[in-house]
Design an enzyme around this catalytic site. Structure first.
Site, short mmCIF file in Angstrom:
data_model
loop_
_atom_site.label_atom_id
_atom_site.label_comp_id
_atom_site.label_asym_id
_atom_site.label_seq_id
_atom_site.Cartn_x
_atom_site.Cartn_y
_atom_site.Cartn_z
N HIS A 19 -7.87 -5.58 -0.59
CA HIS A 19 -6.76 -4.52 -0.11
C HIS A 19 -6.44 -5.07 1.38
CE1 HIS A 19 -4.06 -1.23 -0.26
NE2 HIS A 19 -4.28 -1.05 0.98
N SER B 218 0.68 -1.23 -0.02
CA SER B 218 -0.12 0.03 0.03
C SER B 218 0.84 1.37 0.03
CB SER B 218 -0.92 -0.09 1.02
OG SER B 218 -1.76 0.73 0.97
N ASP C 2 -10.18 -3.90 -4.87
CA ASP C 2 -9.37 -2.89 -4.33
C ASP C 2 -9.45 -1.65 -5.17
OD1 ASP C 2 -7.28 -1.34 -3.20
OD2 ASP C 2 -5.74 -2.98 -3.29
#
Length: 307
Positions: free
Chosen positions: A277, A151, A247
């Protein structure tokens, strides 16, 4: 592909718990919530674990069992540059350490909004320089140095690779980018629209993260904030980009892999259908995510063996 059953159950449980969304919480409360959700994983045993200072930057070094010198993986945690710390990245750091036989240096970079762009990027680059110069003290081989993150950490890994190229070092042999943030300007991709809500990370939360980290458009356009917007993506290390079907960040991660390949970089992406995610941190709770962790570790091992 349908949502993985394990994720269906996880999302049901989170919905039953209720509570305000992250975007309505004070930042410190959000950090505490994220820490409680992730947690450390001491049951994943490694050789040794040491909390250190990588120059001026706090870090945690995971040394595998056995004798070195070991390749080195710089690990940058996720959390939108606002939440997350060494403990929230503990499980994935241990998994990568055991799965690759590498020395893992997890970096506790400064967080926004107290420290806005480019503080996190500069901390991660500084820690990587430190590792290149000091890895031998921990039985690490600085000649086999990779960057990794998920991320916002994937964003920082991509950025550190660009910084190392632009600043003439250190040499990086591979970048592992797990559902990375790559573009803070364009939010109209299909994955943002299709997965805006209901899959843990929301589009609203991403705007909240960006507003804390890089609130101005000029900052967001900078390649060290939005690596996809760099004018030049050539001469970067080989890359594996891992994305999740459900996501908001899926498409920008895959776009980055394509852009790297177009620029002549050995880059590819793998999309994990049915995942959301955060799967890199779910190996202890969602069995199916073990495959993704295994894939990540295998890619790192191949890169180290090729070096």
């Amino acid at each position: 592909m349908p949502l993985n059953p394990g994720y269906e159950e996880m999302l049901r449980q989170l919905a039953a718990i209720g509570g305000p969304p992250l975007t309505e919480m004070p930042v410190q409360a959000g950090r505490e919530m994220f820490r409680a959700m992730q947690g450390a994983a001491p049951e994943v045993e490694v050789g040794t674990v040491d909390d250190i200072k990588a120059g001026d930057v706090p870090a945690r070094v995971y040394r595998p069992r056995g004798s070195g010198p070991f390749p080195v993986v710089m690990m940058f945690h996720g959390g939108g540059w606002v939440i997350g710390d060494l403990d929230t990245a503990d499980c994935q750091s241990r998994e990568v350490c055991t799965g690759t036989g590498a020395l893992v240096v997890s970096v506790d970079y400064r967080l926004a909004p107290e420290h806005r762009f480019p503080a996190a990027a500069e901390d991660c680059y500084s820690a990587t320089l430190w590792a290149a110069e000091n890895a031998a003290a921990y039985d690490g081989d600085a000649g086999s140095l990779a960057v990794a993150g998920d991320s916002a950490g994937g964003n920082l890994a991509a950025v550190v690779a660009q910084m190392a190229r632009d600043r003439r070092g250190p040499a990086i042999v591979f970048q592992l980018l797990v559902y990375p943030v790559t573009d803070g300007v364009n939010f109209d991709r299909a994955s943002y629209r299709d997965n805006a809500d209901g899959y843990l990370l929301t589009a609203e939360a991403m705007h909240w993260f960006w507003d804390h980290y890089a609130p101005t458009l000029d900052d967001r356009r900078h390649a060290y904030a939005s690596p996809l917007l760099a004018n030049d993506l050539s001469r970067l290390p080989p890359a594996l980009v891992m994305t999740a079907e459900y996501d908001p960040l899926r498409d920008e991660g895959e776009d980055y892999a394509r852009a790297l390949a177009t620029a002549g970089v050995d880059a590819r992406f793998v999309r994990y259908d049915g995942f959301i995610h955060g799967f890199f941190a779910h190996t202890r709770t969602i069995d199916a995510t073990r495959e993704a962790m295994s894939d990540a570790c295998a890619a790192l091992r191949v890169a180290f063996n090729a070096n």
